[in-house]
Design an enzyme around this catalytic site. Structure first.
Site, PDB file in Angstrom:
ATOM      1  N   VAL A 146       0.826  -1.206   0.000  1.00 16.98           N
ATOM      2  CA  VAL A 146       0.000   0.000   0.000  1.00 16.98           C
ATOM      3  C   VAL A 146       0.858   1.254   0.000  1.00 16.98           C
ATOM      4  O   VAL A 146       0.647   2.177  -0.784  1.00 16.98           O
ATOM      5  CB  VAL A 146      -0.961   0.004   1.208  1.00 16.98           C
ATOM      6  CG1 VAL A 146      -1.689   1.350   1.316  1.00 16.98           C
ATOM      7  CG2 VAL A 146      -1.977  -1.125   1.088  1.00 16.98           C
ATOM      8  N   ASP A 206      10.360   3.129   6.867  1.00 23.07           N
ATOM      9  CA  ASP A 206      10.090   1.703   7.042  1.00 23.07           C
ATOM     10  C   ASP A 206      11.237   1.071   7.817  1.00 23.07           C
ATOM     11  O   ASP A 206      12.401   1.494   7.681  1.00 23.07           O
ATOM     12  CB  ASP A 206       9.935   1.001   5.687  1.00 23.07           C
ATOM     13  CG  ASP A 206       9.182  -0.314   5.793  1.00 23.07           C
ATOM     14  OD1 ASP A 206       7.972  -0.323   5.471  1.00 23.07           O
ATOM     15  OD2 ASP A 206       9.785  -1.316   6.226  1.00 23.07           O
ATOM     16  N   THR A 251      -4.382   2.475   8.001  1.00 21.12           N
ATOM     17  CA  THR A 251      -4.156   1.221   8.709  1.00 21.12           C
ATOM     18  C   THR A 251      -5.477   0.712   9.279  1.00 21.12           C
ATOM     19  O   THR A 251      -6.287   1.487   9.792  1.00 21.12           O
ATOM     20  CB  THR A 251      -3.141   1.446   9.841  1.00 21.12           C
ATOM     21  OG1 THR A 251      -1.858   1.686   9.267  1.00 21.12           O
ATOM     22  CG2 THR A 251      -3.050   0.245  10.756  1.00 21.12           C
ATOM     23  N   ASN A 252      -5.699  -0.595   9.212  1.00 26.42           N
ATOM     24  CA  ASN A 252      -6.931  -1.195   9.727  1.00 26.42           C
ATOM     25  C   ASN A 252      -6.785  -1.715  11.148  1.00 26.42           C
ATOM     26  O   ASN A 252      -5.687  -2.091  11.553  1.00 26.42           O
ATOM     27  CB  ASN A 252      -7.362  -2.336   8.800  1.00 26.42           C
ATOM     28  CG  ASN A 252      -8.014  -1.816   7.533  1.00 26.42           C
ATOM     29  OD1 ASN A 252      -8.762  -0.851   7.574  1.00 26.42           O
ATOM     30  ND2 ASN A 252      -7.731  -2.458   6.416  1.00 26.42           N
ATOM     31  N   CYS A 286      -9.531   0.861  10.422  1.00 26.55           N
ATOM     32  CA  CYS A 286      -9.264   2.261  10.149  1.00 26.55           C
ATOM     33  C   CYS A 286      -9.898   3.211  11.157  1.00 26.55           C
ATOM     34  O   CYS A 286      -9.247   4.151  11.633  1.00 26.55           O
ATOM     35  CB  CYS A 286      -9.728   2.600   8.735  1.00 26.55           C
ATOM     36  SG  CYS A 286      -9.384   4.294   8.245  1.00 26.55           S
ATOM     37  N   THR A 298      -8.865   7.060   5.881  1.00 23.49           N
ATOM     38  CA  THR A 298      -9.412   6.820   4.545  1.00 23.49           C
ATOM     39  C   THR A 298     -10.856   6.338   4.622  1.00 23.49           C
ATOM     40  O   THR A 298     -11.631   6.530   3.680  1.00 23.49           O
ATOM     41  CB  THR A 298      -8.565   5.791   3.789  1.00 23.49           C
ATOM     42  OG1 THR A 298      -8.408   4.613   4.611  1.00 23.49           O
ATOM     43  CG2 THR A 298      -7.198   6.362   3.444  1.00 23.49           C
ATOM     44  N   HIS A 316     -15.463   1.251   8.313  1.00 25.09           N
ATOM     45  CA  HIS A 316     -14.771   0.616   7.192  1.00 25.09           C
ATOM     46  C   HIS A 316     -14.654  -0.868   7.540  1.00 25.09           C
ATOM     47  O   HIS A 316     -13.646  -1.342   8.044  1.00 25.09           O
ATOM     48  CB  HIS A 316     -13.390   1.234   6.975  1.00 25.09           C
ATOM     49  CG  HIS A 316     -12.601   0.546   5.897  1.00 25.09           C
ATOM     50  ND1 HIS A 316     -13.065   0.386   4.614  1.00 25.09           N
ATOM     51  CD2 HIS A 316     -11.377  -0.045   5.924  1.00 25.09           C
ATOM     52  CE1 HIS A 316     -12.172  -0.256   3.899  1.00 25.09           C
ATOM     53  NE2 HIS A 316     -11.140  -0.540   4.672  1.00 25.09           N
TER      54      HIS A 316
END
Length: 307
Positions: free
Chosen positions: A14, A35, A119-120, A122, A143, A175
């Protein structure tokens, strides 16, 4: 002129796709990659620099640590717990720990921008970042259900042989599984979809298809990146260009819809400061019940967050 800078925290499928989409849209001058996997992030940097070399405008692709954030306008959180193919509830514990290790340090090091959460789960993570950061709620958004909304419009467009941009239909709520389309406010050029009897639209079927599409894609290709990468880039573009465009995003409520201290997907107007205004819809009875159910699902996630 102030250079516009976006940081992407987590450069997996993503995050890297988002970076590539941002390069091609060309509305920011620096994309900072963060990262833990230094080999991976360096490889993405060099690959993106190759892509950026084709642009007419100069785009800097930098490597940073998350705490090097004082000059960043939008910080996109794309981290994952490694459980992407499991339920969003199962992701909560892992992703919340990662976020808790990142956000406080960013605030101590002078972050003054906008957090965008991809990120979930979300909505719960958007709420958590808002709490951890101490920022005003308009500067922390997720999002949310914007990609779900775009999927719904695409599916409707295919069914009706009309461009999805001409369809004013959208999804609200979590979401996740409790999201739902707001058919009472959905239309094509002013004609409510409920009036289009001759199309024989199965609204329940269309809503279910949009809701399940992400999982269907992931089950087939073991990841999803193009749709959400475009979603993130579009949200950033509307913020940075001060578009005042209304999107269905995860926003922290403060009295809207009768709720406080919770993040959930609702229509909101964006400007250069983040969320300018949350649009309150007049739900019908069924939609109100479904919204309340979605609120309760998200509250359940929030109760599981570290204190």
């Amino acid at each position: 002129m102030k250079l516009r800078k976006i940081m992407i925290i987590g450069v997996g499928n993503v995050g890297s796709t988002t970076a590539y989409t941002l390069v091609n849209r060309g509305f920011c001058e620096e994309i900072a990659l963060v990262d833990l996997n230094k080999e991976l992030v360096y490889g993405h940097q060099q690959d993106l620099l190759d892509a950026a070399a084709y642009r007419q405008n100069m785009v800097k692709i930098s490597l940073r640590e998350a705490n090097d954030c004082a000059d960043i306008d939008i910080a996109i959180i794309c981290v994952t717990s490694g459980l992407a193919q499991k339920s969003r509830a199962e992701e909560l514990i892992g992703t919340s720990k990662i976020v808790a290790n990142i956000v406080p340090g960013m605030m101590k090091n002078g972050f003054k921008g906008i957090f965008l959460i991809a990120t979930n789960p979300c909505d719960a993570i958007t709420y958590y970042v808002w709490k951890l950061s101490g920022l005003p709620r308009h500067r922390v958004l997720g999002t949310g259900v914007w990609l779900d909304t775009v999927r719904l419009r695409r599916i409707l467009g295919e069914k009706m042989d009309i461009g999805p941009q001409s369809i004013d239909a959208f999804i609200v709520g979590e979401h996740g599984d409790s999201q739902f389309p707001v058919w009472s406010h959905s239309a094509i050029y002013g004609i409510n979809l409920n009036q289009l009897d001759k199309m024989h639209l199965n609204f329940d079927e269309l809503g279910d298809k949009a809701r399940k599409m992400g999982f269907e894609i992931a089950n087939r290709k073991h990841c999803t990146e193009y749709g959400i990468g475009s979603t993130i880039a579009e949200i950033c573009q509307h913020i940075m260009t001060n578009s005042h465009r209304a999107l269905a995003l995860s926003c922290v409520l403060k009295g809207e819809y009768g709720y406080n201290e919770i993040a959930i997907g609702v229509p909101a107007i964006l400007d250069q400061h983040g969320v300018k205004k949350i649009i309150e819809l007049d739900f019908n009875t069924q939609e109100q019940q479904r919204f309340e159910n979605s609120i309760n699902v998200i509250k359940g996630y929030i109760q599981q967050l570290p204190k």
